[in-house]
Design an enzyme around this catalytic site. Structure first.
Site, PDB file in Angstrom:
ATOM      1  N   GLY A 185     -23.492 -28.726  13.210  1.00 37.74           N
ATOM      2  CA  GLY A 185     -24.549 -27.740  13.044  1.00 37.74           C
ATOM      3  C   GLY A 185     -25.893 -28.423  12.918  1.00 37.74           C
ATOM      4  N   GLN A 203     -34.627 -29.723  11.045  1.00 40.10           N
ATOM      5  CA  GLN A 203     -34.070 -31.078  10.949  1.00 40.10           C
ATOM      6  C   GLN A 203     -34.610 -31.991  12.055  1.00 40.10           C
ATOM      7  OE1 GLN A 203     -29.851 -29.529  10.350  1.00 40.10           O
ATOM      8  NE2 GLN A 203     -29.825 -31.409   9.138  1.00 40.10           N
ATOM      9  N   CYS A 238     -24.429 -33.608   5.462  1.00 40.92           N
ATOM     10  CA  CYS A 238     -25.638 -33.134   6.127  1.00 40.92           C
ATOM     11  C   CYS A 238     -26.249 -34.278   6.924  1.00 40.92           C
ATOM     12  CB  CYS A 238     -26.628 -32.650   5.076  1.00 40.92           C
ATOM     13  SG  CYS A 238     -28.166 -32.037   5.778  1.00 40.92           S
ATOM     14  N   LEU A 239     -26.643 -33.977   8.150  1.00 38.61           N
ATOM     15  CA  LEU A 239     -27.243 -35.014   8.996  1.00 38.61           C
ATOM     16  C   LEU A 239     -28.553 -35.525   8.403  1.00 38.61           C
ATOM     17  CD1 LEU A 239     -26.579 -33.380  12.479  1.00 38.61           C
ATOM     18  CD2 LEU A 239     -25.364 -35.316  11.483  1.00 38.61           C
ATOM     19  N   HIS A 261     -25.032 -23.078   5.174  1.00 34.62           N
ATOM     20  CA  HIS A 261     -25.677 -24.397   5.070  1.00 34.62           C
ATOM     21  C   HIS A 261     -26.929 -24.438   5.958  1.00 34.62           C
ATOM     22  CE1 HIS A 261     -25.302 -28.996   4.900  1.00 34.62           C
ATOM     23  NE2 HIS A 261     -26.195 -28.804   5.865  1.00 34.62           N
ATOM     24  N   GLU A 262     -26.807 -23.941   7.190  1.00 33.15           N
ATOM     25  CA  GLU A 262     -27.933 -24.004   8.132  1.00 33.15           C
ATOM     26  C   GLU A 262     -29.021 -22.989   7.778  1.00 33.15           C
ATOM     27  OE1 GLU A 262     -28.044 -26.539   9.885  1.00 33.15           O
ATOM     28  OE2 GLU A 262     -25.938 -27.116   9.810  1.00 33.15           O
ATOM     29  N   HIS A 289     -31.162 -24.412   5.312  1.00 36.10           N
ATOM     30  CA  HIS A 289     -32.151 -25.348   5.874  1.00 36.10           C
ATOM     31  C   HIS A 289     -33.436 -24.632   6.279  1.00 36.10           C
ATOM     32  CE1 HIS A 289     -30.585 -29.381   6.079  1.00 36.10           C
ATOM     33  NE2 HIS A 289     -29.453 -29.013   6.662  1.00 36.10           N
TER      34      HIS A 289
END
Ligand SMILES: [Zn+2]
Length: 186
Positions: free
Chosen positions: A46, A51, A94-95, A136-137, A140
């Site tokens: 994702g 990001q 998380c990236l 989660h996204e 963000h």
């Protein structure tokens, strides 16, 4: 299409509240292409536009397993319209917080309203991994990170490590002895 750099904490842009997309035009479609390419390259399941430094309410996901064909999903201006009282815990990563994993409890099921890439309004009922990833996204694009859902003690430890790594300038990657990379959520 291009692979874009992924912002890493403590980059303050990750705390921005992203703006709604007004029209799904050529630049937005190009953004989605870049997001998908960046997400697959990471690799992650994702990604939120912020990001890669773009404060717009756009999310990409692909929950297909390694041996399955790609199954990209795009959510524009997503909004949680319903969340279950029942929660489930999942070990998230998380990236933007590389190589750190921690269990987070979130509503087990959610309904999310969004625009698809053609600008059509859709609503999806999600549970399991899809529900976790969507939440989660969506966090963000509201400037929220999964470490905001863990204890302050752990969050402070993570932030401290990443601040130190940023000062050292070694690619912002601290090491976490006890953590075995398993799931990159995005
Ligand atoms: Zn993330």
């Amino acid at each position: 299409m291009a692979i874009r750099d992924i912002l890493i904490i403590p980059d303050t842009r990750l705390r921005l509240n992203s703006q709604p997309v007004k029209a799904i035009d050529k630049p937005v479609r190009a953004l989605v292409d870049d997001m998908l390419e960046t997400m697959y390259a990471a690799p992650g399941i994702g990604l939120a536009a912020i990001q890669i430094g773009v404060p717009q309410r756009v999310i990409t996901l692909d929950l297909a397993k390694k041996d399955e064909p790609k199954s990209p999903q795009v959510f524009i201006n997503p909004e949680v319209t319903w969340a279950s009282d029942e929660t489930s815990a999942y070990e998230e990563g998380c990236l933007s917080i590389p190589e750190y994993y921690e269990e987070v409890a979130r509503p087990k099921s959610v309904k999310v309203r969004y625009l698809d890439i053609d600008g059509k309004e859709q609503e999806i009922a999600a549970d399991g991994l899809l529900a976790t990833c969507l939440q989660h996204e969506i966090d963000h694009i509201n400037g929220v990170l999964f470490i905001d859902h863990i204890s302050k003690l752990k969050r402070d430890m993570v932030m401290k490590k990443f601040r130190k790594a940023a000062r050292r300038g070694d690619g912002n990657k601290p090491s976490f002895k006890d953590d075995v990379p398993e799931h990159h959520i995005g």
